[in-house]
Motif scaffolding. Structure first.
Motif, short mmCIF file in Angstrom:
data_model
loop_
_atom_site.label_atom_id
_atom_site.label_comp_id
_atom_site.label_asym_id
_atom_site.label_seq_id
_atom_site.Cartn_x
_atom_site.Cartn_y
_atom_site.Cartn_z
N GLY A 182 0.79 -1.22 0.00
CA GLY A 182 0.00 0.00 0.00
C GLY A 182 0.82 1.27 0.00
N ARG A 183 2.14 1.16 0.20
CA ARG A 183 2.98 2.35 0.25
C ARG A 183 3.66 2.59 -1.09
N VAL A 184 4.01 3.85 -1.36
CA VAL A 184 4.62 4.24 -2.63
C VAL A 184 5.96 4.91 -2.37
N PHE A 185 6.98 4.44 -3.07
CA PHE A 185 8.34 4.96 -2.94
C PHE A 185 8.83 5.46 -4.30
N PHE A 186 9.56 6.55 -4.28
CA PHE A 186 10.24 7.03 -5.48
C PHE A 186 11.73 6.93 -5.20
N VAL A 187 12.41 6.06 -5.95
CA VAL A 187 13.83 5.79 -5.75
C VAL A 187 14.59 6.31 -6.97
N THR A 188 15.50 7.26 -6.76
CA THR A 188 16.27 7.79 -7.88
C THR A 188 17.52 6.93 -8.10
N GLY A 189 17.93 6.85 -9.36
CA GLY A 189 19.08 6.01 -9.70
C GLY A 189 18.80 4.55 -9.41
N ALA A 190 17.60 4.09 -9.79
CA ALA A 190 17.12 2.78 -9.35
C ALA A 190 17.44 1.63 -10.30
N ASN A 191 18.16 1.89 -11.38
CA ASN A 191 18.42 0.81 -12.33
C ASN A 191 19.70 0.03 -12.04
N SER A 192 20.51 0.51 -11.09
CA SER A 192 21.76 -0.20 -10.78
C SER A 192 22.18 0.09 -9.34
N GLY A 193 23.14 -0.68 -8.86
CA GLY A 193 23.76 -0.41 -7.58
C GLY A 193 22.81 -0.37 -6.41
N LEU A 230 10.72 4.10 -10.31
CA LEU A 230 12.16 4.06 -10.56
C LEU A 230 12.57 5.27 -11.37
N GLY A 231 13.28 6.20 -10.74
CA GLY A 231 13.76 7.38 -11.43
C GLY A 231 15.10 7.10 -12.08
N CYS A 232 15.12 7.06 -13.42
CA CYS A 232 16.33 6.68 -14.16
C CYS A 232 16.48 7.54 -15.41
N ARG A 233 17.71 7.72 -15.85
CA ARG A 233 17.95 8.46 -17.09
C ARG A 233 17.57 7.62 -18.31
N SER A 234 17.86 6.33 -18.26
CA SER A 234 17.67 5.46 -19.42
C SER A 234 16.45 4.57 -19.25
N GLU A 235 15.50 4.68 -20.17
CA GLU A 235 14.33 3.81 -20.12
C GLU A 235 14.73 2.36 -20.34
N GLU A 236 15.69 2.14 -21.25
CA GLU A 236 16.14 0.77 -21.53
C GLU A 236 16.70 0.11 -20.27
N LYS A 237 17.56 0.84 -19.56
CA LYS A 237 18.15 0.27 -18.34
C LYS A 237 17.10 0.08 -17.26
N ALA A 238 16.14 1.00 -17.18
CA ALA A 238 15.07 0.86 -16.20
C ALA A 238 14.22 -0.37 -16.50
N GLU A 239 13.92 -0.59 -17.76
CA GLU A 239 13.11 -1.75 -18.15
C GLU A 239 13.85 -3.05 -17.84
N LEU A 240 15.15 -3.07 -18.09
CA LEU A 240 15.94 -4.26 -17.78
C LEU A 240 15.94 -4.51 -16.27
N ALA A 241 16.10 -3.45 -15.49
CA ALA A 241 16.10 -3.58 -14.04
C ALA A 241 14.75 -4.11 -13.55
N MET A 242 13.66 -3.57 -14.09
CA MET A 242 12.34 -4.02 -13.67
C MET A 242 12.10 -5.48 -14.09
#
Length: 304
Positions: free
Chosen positions: A16-27, A45-57
Motif C-alpha cells: 500500500g505504500r509508494v516509494f520514489f527511488v532515484t538512480g534505481a536501475n543499478s547499484g 524508478l527514477g532513471c535516465r535510461s528507459e532501456e536500463k530501467a526496463e531491464l532492471a524491472m
C-alpha cells in the motif's frame, strides 16, 4: 527503539505504500527498489535510461512476479527533467517516501545541462530541486520520509562558496566530498524547517560505507583490479550497501534528523545503524547559506 544491525531481513511489509527511488536501475538504488517491491510497495524508478530501467524491472519481476513498478524519466543534471519527473510523480495517487539515491563520483570536470559543475549539480542541486518539488506531495503521504544519501567523503568536504561551480579549480575528490557534505547540510536544514513547520514529513540521511557499485567506474583500473580479489574484507556488496538506505526509508522507530551507515570497520561495512557525521555537517549558518544559494541556482522554492 534504536536501529542496530539492520539488514534486508528487517524490511517490513510495505503493501500500500509508494516509494520514489532515484538512480534505481543499478547499484544501491536497484537493490533498494528490489527489496521494497518484494515487500509489496509500489516503486517508482527514477532513471535516465528507459532501456536500463526496463531491464532492471524485468530482473526484479523475475524474482517478484507481482512487483508493482513504474519508470519515471529523470536526469538530475537537468532541471527541466527534474520538473517533468516531479509532475509525473505528482500524478500518482500518493507518495510516501522519496529515496534520493542517484549520484555520480569523481568524473572529469563537466557541466550539467544548466551549467553547474556536475558533481555538485547532480549530487546536491538535483536532489535539492527534486525534494523541494515533491514536498507537498509527500506531506499527503502516510508517515512520509525524505531520504538523502551522503558519504563518508563528507568528512573531508568543504563548501567553496567563492567557486561554487569549480570554474577556477577542480579536484575530482574535492568536489565529490563537497557535494556529499552539501547533502548532509541540506538534510539537517530541511529537518529544522520541517520541524518548525510541524510537518508530518521527516528528513533522514544515510551512507553506504564502501560499496561495490558503478560509482567506482572512475577509479583507476589498476586500483580496481588489485582490490577486487580482497574486496569482501573492506567493501560491501551493492546489496549490502543498500542496508543503510533501507533502514532510513522503512526502519521502525526512525526519528527525524537521523543518519544511518554501516556498523563495522569504521562504518565501511556491515549491517546498518545510526551513525554520526562530522560536526560541520550540522552547522546552521553554512546550511542556511547553502540553502539560499541552492534556491537561487535551481529556482526551486520550498514550501517550508
Amino acid at each position: 527503539m534504536a536501529i542496530r544491525n539492520f539488514t534486508d531481513k528487517d524490511v517490513p511489509d510495505q503493501s500500500g505504500r509508494v516509494f520514489f527511488v532515484t538512480g534505481a536501475n543499478s547499484g544501491l538504488g536497484y537493490h533498494t527498489a528490489k527489496l521494497l517491491a518484494g515487500r509489496g510497495a509500489r516503486v517508482l524508478l527514477g532513471c535516465r535510461s528507459e532501456e536500463k530501467a526496463e531491464l532492471a524491472m524485468a530482473d526484479i519481476r523475475a524474482v517478484y512476479p507481482e512487483a508493482d513498478m513504474r519508470f519515471i524519466p529523470l536526469d538530475l543534471g537537468n532541471l527541466k527533467s527534474i520538473r517533468d519527473a516531479a509532475k509525473l510523480v505528482g500524478q500518482e495517487p500518493r507518495l510516501d517516501v522519496l529515496v534520493n539515491n542517484a549520484g555520480i563520483m569523481m568524473p572529469p570536470r563537466e557541466e550539467t545541462a544548466d551549467g553547474f559543475e556536475t558533481q555538485f549539480g547532480v549530487n546536491h542541486l538535483g536532489t535539492f530541486a527534486l525534494t523541494g518539488l515533491l514536498l507537498d506531495k509527500l506531506a499527503e503521504g502516510e508517515a512520509p520520509r525524505v531520504v538523502i544519501t551522503s558519504s563518508m567523503a563528507h568528512r573531508s568536504g568543504r563548501i567553496d562558496f567563492d567557486d561554487i561551480n569549480a570554474e577556477d579549480s577542480y579536484s575530482r575528490w574535492g568536489r565529490y566530498a563537497m557535494s556529499k557534505l552539501a547533502n548532509l547540510l541540506h538534510m539537517y536544514e530541511l529537518d529544522r524547517r520541517l520541524r518548525a513547520a510541524d510537518s508530518p514529513i521527516i528528513a533522514v540521511a544515510c551512507h553506504p560505507g564502501v560499496a561495490d557499485t558503478e560509482l567506482t567506474k572512475n577509479f583507476p583500473g589498476l586500483v580496481v583490479s588489485l582490490l577486487r580479489p580482497v574486496s569482501g574484507l573492506f567493501m560491501n556488496s551493492a546489496a549490502q550497501g543498500a542496508w543503510p538506505t533501507l533502514a532510513a526509508a522503512v526502519g521502525d522507530g526512525v526519528e527525524a534528523g537521523q543518519y544511518f551507515g554501516p556498523s563495522r570497520n569504521g562504518e565501511w561495512i556491515g549491517p546498518a545503524r545510526e551513525v554520526q557525521p562530522r560536526p560541520k555537517a550540522k552547522r546552521i549558518e553554512p546550511a542556511k547559506r547553502l540553502w539560499a544559494v541552492s534556491e537561487e541556482m535551481t529556482g526551486v522554492k520550498y514550501p517550508v
